[in-house]
Design a protein around this motif. Structure first.
Motif, PDB file in Angstrom:
ATOM      1  N   LEU A  60      20.473  65.942  44.339  1.00 25.45           N
ATOM      2  CA  LEU A  60      20.962  67.518  44.761  1.00 25.45           C
ATOM      3  C   LEU A  60      22.117  68.097  43.980  1.00 25.45           C
ATOM      4  O   LEU A  60      22.134  69.163  43.560  1.00 25.45           O
ATOM      5  CB  LEU A  60      21.133  67.340  46.252  1.00 25.45           C
ATOM      6  CG  LEU A  60      20.124  66.764  47.278  1.00 25.45           C
ATOM      7  CD1 LEU A  60      20.760  66.983  48.508  1.00 25.45           C
ATOM      8  CD2 LEU A  60      18.789  67.795  47.045  1.00 25.45           C
ATOM      9  N   GLU A  73      22.255  71.817  41.447  1.00 28.36           N
ATOM     10  CA  GLU A  73      23.261  72.708  41.520  1.00 28.36           C
ATOM     11  C   GLU A  73      23.803  73.180  39.903  1.00 28.36           C
ATOM     12  O   GLU A  73      24.265  74.286  39.704  1.00 28.36           O
ATOM     13  CB  GLU A  73      24.703  72.208  42.078  1.00 28.36           C
ATOM     14  CG  GLU A  73      24.521  72.151  43.575  1.00 28.36           C
ATOM     15  CD  GLU A  73      25.665  71.409  44.162  1.00 28.36           C
ATOM     16  OE1 GLU A  73      26.702  71.442  43.586  1.00 28.36           O
ATOM     17  OE2 GLU A  73      25.779  71.413  45.429  1.00 28.36           O
ATOM     18  N   VAL A  95      19.084  72.100  54.402  1.00 33.52           N
ATOM     19  CA  VAL A  95      18.254  71.019  54.479  1.00 33.52           C
ATOM     20  C   VAL A  95      17.878  70.365  55.686  1.00 33.52           C
ATOM     21  O   VAL A  95      18.639  70.351  56.663  1.00 33.52           O
ATOM     22  CB  VAL A  95      19.449  69.809  53.849  1.00 33.52           C
ATOM     23  CG1 VAL A  95      18.487  68.374  53.760  1.00 33.52           C
ATOM     24  CG2 VAL A  95      19.827  69.942  52.373  1.00 33.52           C
ATOM     25  N   TRP A 147      24.247  73.849  49.428  1.00 31.17           N
ATOM     26  CA  TRP A 147      23.241  72.781  50.291  1.00 31.17           C
ATOM     27  C   TRP A 147      24.121  73.248  51.656  1.00 31.17           C
ATOM     28  O   TRP A 147      25.337  73.228  51.984  1.00 31.17           O
ATOM     29  CB  TRP A 147      23.409  71.507  49.859  1.00 31.17           C
ATOM     30  CG  TRP A 147      22.894  71.194  48.603  1.00 31.17           C
ATOM     31  CD1 TRP A 147      23.803  71.211  47.492  1.00 31.17           C
ATOM     32  CD2 TRP A 147      21.624  71.166  48.198  1.00 31.17           C
ATOM     33  NE1 TRP A 147      22.872  71.224  46.418  1.00 31.17           N
ATOM     34  CE2 TRP A 147      21.437  71.008  46.596  1.00 31.17           C
ATOM     35  CE3 TRP A 147      20.400  71.468  48.938  1.00 31.17           C
ATOM     36  CZ2 TRP A 147      20.429  71.167  45.956  1.00 31.17           C
ATOM     37  CZ3 TRP A 147      19.245  71.563  48.111  1.00 31.17           C
ATOM     38  CH2 TRP A 147      19.149  71.260  46.745  1.00 31.17           C
ATOM     39  N   PHE A 150      23.901  70.941  55.325  1.00 30.15           N
ATOM     40  CA  PHE A 150      23.309  69.879  55.978  1.00 30.15           C
ATOM     41  C   PHE A 150      23.408  69.802  57.721  1.00 30.15           C
ATOM     42  O   PHE A 150      22.824  68.841  58.225  1.00 30.15           O
ATOM     43  CB  PHE A 150      23.725  68.582  55.407  1.00 30.15           C
ATOM     44  CG  PHE A 150      23.647  68.113  54.228  1.00 30.15           C
ATOM     45  CD1 PHE A 150      22.448  67.108  54.087  1.00 30.15           C
ATOM     46  CD2 PHE A 150      24.260  68.733  52.915  1.00 30.15           C
ATOM     47  CE1 PHE A 150      22.153  67.025  52.496  1.00 30.15           C
ATOM     48  CE2 PHE A 150      24.049  68.284  51.690  1.00 30.15           C
ATOM     49  CZ  PHE A 150      22.713  67.431  51.494  1.00 30.15           C
ATOM     50  N   MET A 199      20.498  76.305  50.762  1.00 25.89           N
ATOM     51  CA  MET A 199      19.365  75.623  51.095  1.00 25.89           C
ATOM     52  C   MET A 199      19.789  74.716  52.277  1.00 25.89           C
ATOM     53  O   MET A 199      20.638  73.798  52.379  1.00 25.89           O
ATOM     54  CB  MET A 199      19.105  74.573  50.065  1.00 25.89           C
ATOM     55  CG  MET A 199      18.489  75.223  48.611  1.00 25.89           C
ATOM     56  SD  MET A 199      17.068  76.307  49.132  1.00 25.89           S
ATOM     57  CE  MET A 199      17.322  77.404  47.661  1.00 25.89           C
ATOM     58  N   ARG A 225      15.332  77.994  52.906  1.00 19.99           N
ATOM     59  CA  ARG A 225      16.133  78.748  52.258  1.00 19.99           C
ATOM     60  C   ARG A 225      16.711  80.183  52.749  1.00 19.99           C
ATOM     61  O   ARG A 225      15.684  80.822  53.311  1.00 19.99           O
ATOM     62  CB  ARG A 225      15.272  79.178  50.658  1.00 19.99           C
ATOM     63  CG  ARG A 225      16.135  79.869  49.801  1.00 19.99           C
ATOM     64  CD  ARG A 225      15.476  80.319  48.559  1.00 19.99           C
ATOM     65  NE  ARG A 225      15.981  81.238  47.828  1.00 19.99           N
ATOM     66  CZ  ARG A 225      15.408  82.088  46.730  1.00 19.99           C
ATOM     67  NH1 ARG A 225      14.193  81.909  46.451  1.00 19.99           N
ATOM     68  NH2 ARG A 225      16.154  83.087  46.347  1.00 19.99           N
ATOM     69  N   CYS A 271      13.946  71.962  52.494  1.00 22.39           N
ATOM     70  CA  CYS A 271      14.694  72.744  52.874  1.00 22.39           C
ATOM     71  C   CYS A 271      14.393  74.275  53.372  1.00 22.39           C
ATOM     72  O   CYS A 271      13.458  74.729  53.077  1.00 22.39           O
ATOM     73  CB  CYS A 271      15.957  73.305  51.596  1.00 22.39           C
ATOM     74  SG  CYS A 271      16.813  71.757  50.880  1.00 22.39           S
TER      75      CYS A 271
END
Length: 153
Positions: free
Chosen positions: A62, A66, A127, A34, A36, A125, A120, A118
């Motif tokens: 989240l 994973e 977010v 992820w 952010f 990802m 990709r 998100c």
């Protein structure tokens, strides 16, 4: 004198007793990650709209993703969506945050209506949105309504 078959004879093949307990969601051999830093902090889907108790629930969800492989993620109701198919306010917001050049978004279904959106990039990802009311890509429950919605886009 003929050769004897020296293989052991068994009634059935042995079954492994242990199964893998943990498998990353691999994307081209890389685990799901992820990012952010690009979260939208304004607009209708901003992360700043999350209440404090909700943060913990979202982060736990989240984290749970994973531990899943790609097929298990898709089985949760999470899926990619072409950017042109999302609702107009969401497309407008993509333009406002200068992300309207992407082809596809990834919708992660957390619970009922709750979604995390998100962008990709391979296994990462990026977010961008918190969508607690399923407004970025609303889907009618009735199949007839879905046909109407598709013709309105």
């Amino acid at each position: 004198m003929g050769k004897k078959d020296k293989r052991a004879k068994v009634a059935e093949d042995p079954q492994p007793k242990k199964a893998a307990k943990f498998e990353h969601a691999h994307f081209q051999g890389l685990p799901l990650a992820w990012r952010f830093s690009g979260c939208d902090t304004a607009g209708p889907f901003a992360w700043t709209a999350l209440d404090d108790p909700d943060y913990k629930k979202v982060i736990e969800a989240l984290h749970e993703f994973e531990t899943k492989n790609w097929n298990e993620i898709l089985a949760t109701g999470s899926h990619p969506i072409e950017a042109y198919r999302i609702d107009k306010p969401a497309r407008d917001r993509l333009a406002a945050i200068e992300q309207d050049d992407i082809d596809e978004l990834m919708s992660f279904r957390l619970t009922g209506k709750n979604r995390v959106w998100c962008i990709r990039v391979q296994n990462i990802m990026r977010v961008i949105w918190w969508d607690p009311e399923h407004q970025v890509y609303p889907t009618p429950k009735d199949k007839a309504d879905r046909g109407k919605k598709a013709s309105q886009r």
